[in-house]
Design a protein around this motif. Structure first.
Motif, PDB file in Angstrom:
ATOM      1  N   HIS A   1     -35.809  39.879 -68.412  1.00 22.13           N
ATOM      2  CA  HIS A   1     -35.959  39.980 -66.895  1.00 22.13           C
ATOM      3  C   HIS A   1     -37.359  40.104 -66.576  1.00 22.13           C
ATOM      4  CE1 HIS A   1     -34.945  41.543 -63.166  1.00 22.13           C
ATOM      5  NE2 HIS A   1     -35.869  42.593 -63.120  1.00 22.13           N
ATOM      6  N   SER A   2     -37.907  39.585 -65.552  1.00 23.59           N
ATOM      7  CA  SER A   2     -39.089  39.468 -64.922  1.00 23.59           C
ATOM      8  C   SER A   2     -40.122  39.236 -65.846  1.00 23.59           C
ATOM      9  CB  SER A   2     -39.318  41.025 -64.401  1.00 23.59           C
ATOM     10  OG  SER A   2     -40.483  40.847 -63.375  1.00 23.59           O
ATOM     11  N   GLY A   3     -40.009  38.075 -66.813  1.00 25.91           N
ATOM     12  CA  GLY A   3     -40.871  37.529 -67.668  1.00 25.91           C
ATOM     13  C   GLY A   3     -41.115  38.248 -68.780  1.00 25.91           C
ATOM     14  N   SER A   4     -40.281  39.106 -69.386  1.00 27.16           N
ATOM     15  CA  SER A   4     -40.241  39.777 -70.770  1.00 27.16           C
ATOM     16  C   SER A   4     -38.914  40.321 -70.915  1.00 27.16           C
ATOM     17  CB  SER A   4     -41.324  40.832 -70.622  1.00 27.16           C
ATOM     18  OG  SER A   4     -40.937  41.816 -69.741  1.00 27.16           O
ATOM     19  N   TRP A   5     -39.033  40.346 -72.646  1.00 26.56           N
ATOM     20  CA  TRP A   5     -37.775  41.015 -73.083  1.00 26.56           C
ATOM     21  C   TRP A   5     -37.896  42.656 -73.129  1.00 26.56           C
ATOM     22  CZ3 TRP A   5     -33.551  38.316 -74.627  1.00 26.56           C
ATOM     23  CH2 TRP A   5     -33.941  37.017 -74.695  1.00 26.56           C
ATOM     24  N   GLY A   6     -36.634  43.190 -72.725  1.00 27.38           N
ATOM     25  CA  GLY A   6     -36.420  44.760 -72.819  1.00 27.38           C
ATOM     26  C   GLY A   6     -35.290  45.158 -73.322  1.00 27.38           C
TER      27      GLY A   6
ATOM     28  N   VAL B   1     -48.676  27.234 -72.695  1.00 30.84           N
ATOM     29  CA  VAL B   1     -47.857  27.842 -73.607  1.00 30.84           C
ATOM     30  C   VAL B   1     -48.145  29.312 -73.425  1.00 30.84           C
ATOM     31  CG1 VAL B   1     -47.766  28.197 -76.007  1.00 30.84           C
ATOM     32  CG2 VAL B   1     -48.063  26.072 -75.189  1.00 30.84           C
ATOM     33  N   SER B   2     -47.024  30.061 -72.979  1.00 31.71           N
ATOM     34  CA  SER B   2     -47.325  31.577 -72.880  1.00 31.71           C
ATOM     35  C   SER B   2     -45.638  32.114 -72.944  1.00 31.71           C
ATOM     36  CB  SER B   2     -47.308  31.719 -71.496  1.00 31.71           C
ATOM     37  OG  SER B   2     -47.188  32.871 -71.109  1.00 31.71           O
ATOM     38  N   GLU B   3     -45.432  33.220 -73.649  1.00 31.34           N
ATOM     39  CA  GLU B   3     -44.238  34.007 -73.683  1.00 31.34           C
ATOM     40  C   GLU B   3     -43.477  34.350 -72.542  1.00 31.34           C
ATOM     41  OE1 GLU B   3     -42.557  37.632 -76.224  1.00 31.34           O
ATOM     42  OE2 GLU B   3     -43.949  36.376 -77.311  1.00 31.34           O
ATOM     43  N   ASP B   4     -44.499  34.778 -71.540  1.00 30.23           N
ATOM     44  CA  ASP B   4     -43.561  35.441 -70.326  1.00 30.23           C
ATOM     45  C   ASP B   4     -44.252  34.765 -68.999  1.00 30.23           C
ATOM     46  OD1 ASP B   4     -46.239  36.589 -70.375  1.00 30.23           O
ATOM     47  OD2 ASP B   4     -45.824  38.544 -70.258  1.00 30.23           O
ATOM     48  N   GLN B   5     -45.194  34.057 -69.002  1.00 25.74           N
ATOM     49  CA  GLN B   5     -45.608  33.590 -67.497  1.00 25.74           C
ATOM     50  C   GLN B   5     -45.277  31.884 -67.625  1.00 25.74           C
ATOM     51  OE1 GLN B   5     -47.655  35.154 -65.291  1.00 25.74           O
ATOM     52  NE2 GLN B   5     -46.864  37.014 -66.217  1.00 25.74           N
ATOM     53  N   GLN B   6     -45.198  31.737 -66.239  1.00 23.00           N
ATOM     54  CA  GLN B   6     -45.102  30.308 -65.650  1.00 23.00           C
ATOM     55  C   GLN B   6     -46.584  30.400 -65.216  1.00 23.00           C
ATOM     56  OE1 GLN B   6     -41.367  29.888 -63.451  1.00 23.00           O
ATOM     57  NE2 GLN B   6     -40.910  28.392 -64.892  1.00 23.00           N
ATOM     58  N   CYS B   7     -47.208  28.901 -65.241  1.00 25.02           N
ATOM     59  CA  CYS B   7     -48.253  28.827 -64.596  1.00 25.02           C
ATOM     60  C   CYS B   7     -49.646  29.659 -65.233  1.00 25.02           C
ATOM     61  CB  CYS B   7     -48.293  28.876 -63.052  1.00 25.02           C
ATOM     62  SG  CYS B   7     -47.202  27.799 -62.433  1.00 25.02           S
ATOM     63  N   ALA B   8     -49.456  30.000 -66.480  1.00 24.51           N
ATOM     64  CA  ALA B   8     -50.362  30.790 -67.139  1.00 24.51           C
ATOM     65  C   ALA B   8     -50.237  30.618 -68.842  1.00 24.51           C
ATOM     66  CB  ALA B   8     -50.648  32.074 -66.847  1.00 24.51           C
ATOM     67  N   GLY B   9     -51.309  30.043 -69.606  1.00 24.42           N
ATOM     68  CA  GLY B   9     -51.065  30.015 -71.027  1.00 24.42           C
ATOM     69  C   GLY B   9     -52.136  29.063 -71.554  1.00 24.42           C
TER      70      GLY B   9
END
Length: 220
Positions: free
Chosen positions: A135-140, A2-10
């Motif tokens: 984009h690239s794992g986060s909201w901007g 469970v992570s907002e912006d990462q796959q394979c970490a959380g």
């Protein structure tokens, strides 16, 4: 994971008894962490991370003392304490970073289209607010340089929010946060996605959040 912006970490989550719950963080040896990473397709090794800020909310805690052997091929085979419902402090939850971690390509666990990578914030509805893109794992955000009704029209159509009523500039809905992903966006107004419009390279902007772009659409 469970992570907002990462796959394979959380935070490690397990589905048991009809619901998702967490796993106690200690003790979890390297063999166990590696087993979990492999099972998730996230590389052959990983680490238990103790320095991550605490997770909000509460949830069931399903299992403690998972201790895998090298011969195990799934975490479900690994010996552990009995699987029972218990509650514990968030600081006791296991957060794992696997060697294969990478930014999430989608903001949700499911596959996504361009529509799910775009949202409006701060306007009181899903169809008004400052523009946020994933984009690239986060909201901007998007900078208001060159921002006009043509860009607003594409955003409103992409979100299924009807027609553009207004292209909002100068952070009128309030400044966003995170990266400023888009600058000098130039649409013709008929593109099906903001991703189809010309713009500066992702993340290359000379703007501040006081210049965040927004839209107001006709839909609810």
């Amino acid at each position: 994971m469970v992570s907002e912006d990462q796959q394979c970490a959380g935070w490690l989550g397990v589905f048991y008894n009809g619901t998702w719950g967490s796993v106690y963080r200690s003790p979890m040896e390297d063999i166990t962490v590696s087993m979990i990473c492999r099972q998730l397709g996230c590389g052959d090794s990983g680490s238990l991370n103790a320095s991550i800020c605490l997770r909000e909310g509460s949830r069931p805690q399903w299992v403690d003392l998972i201790q895998c052997w090298k011969t195990d091929t799934s975490v479900w085979q690994c010996p552990s304490d009995p699987w029972v419902y218990s509650s514990c402090f968030p600081k006791e939850e296991a957060y794992i970073s696997c060697a294969g971690r990478r930014p999430k390509s989608c903001p949700t666990a499911a596959p996504c289209t361009d529509r799910e990578k775009l949202r409006l914030r701060g306007g009181g509805s899903k169809c008004a607010g400052w523009v946020e893109v994933w984009h690239s794992g986060s909201w901007g955000t998007a900078c208001n340089d060159s921002w006009s009704l043509a860009e607003a029209e594409v955003v409103c159509q992409q979100l299924g929010c009807g027609q553009a009523l207004e292209a909002v500039r100068a952070a009128a809905f309030g400044p966003g946060n995170g990266s400023i992903w888009l600058d000098e966006v130039r649409c013709r107004g008929r593109e099906s996605s903001l991703w189809d419009c010309a713009a500066e390279p992702w993340g290359q902007s000379d703007c501040k959040h006081e210049e965040d772009a927004g839209v107001r659409c006709s839909g609810e």
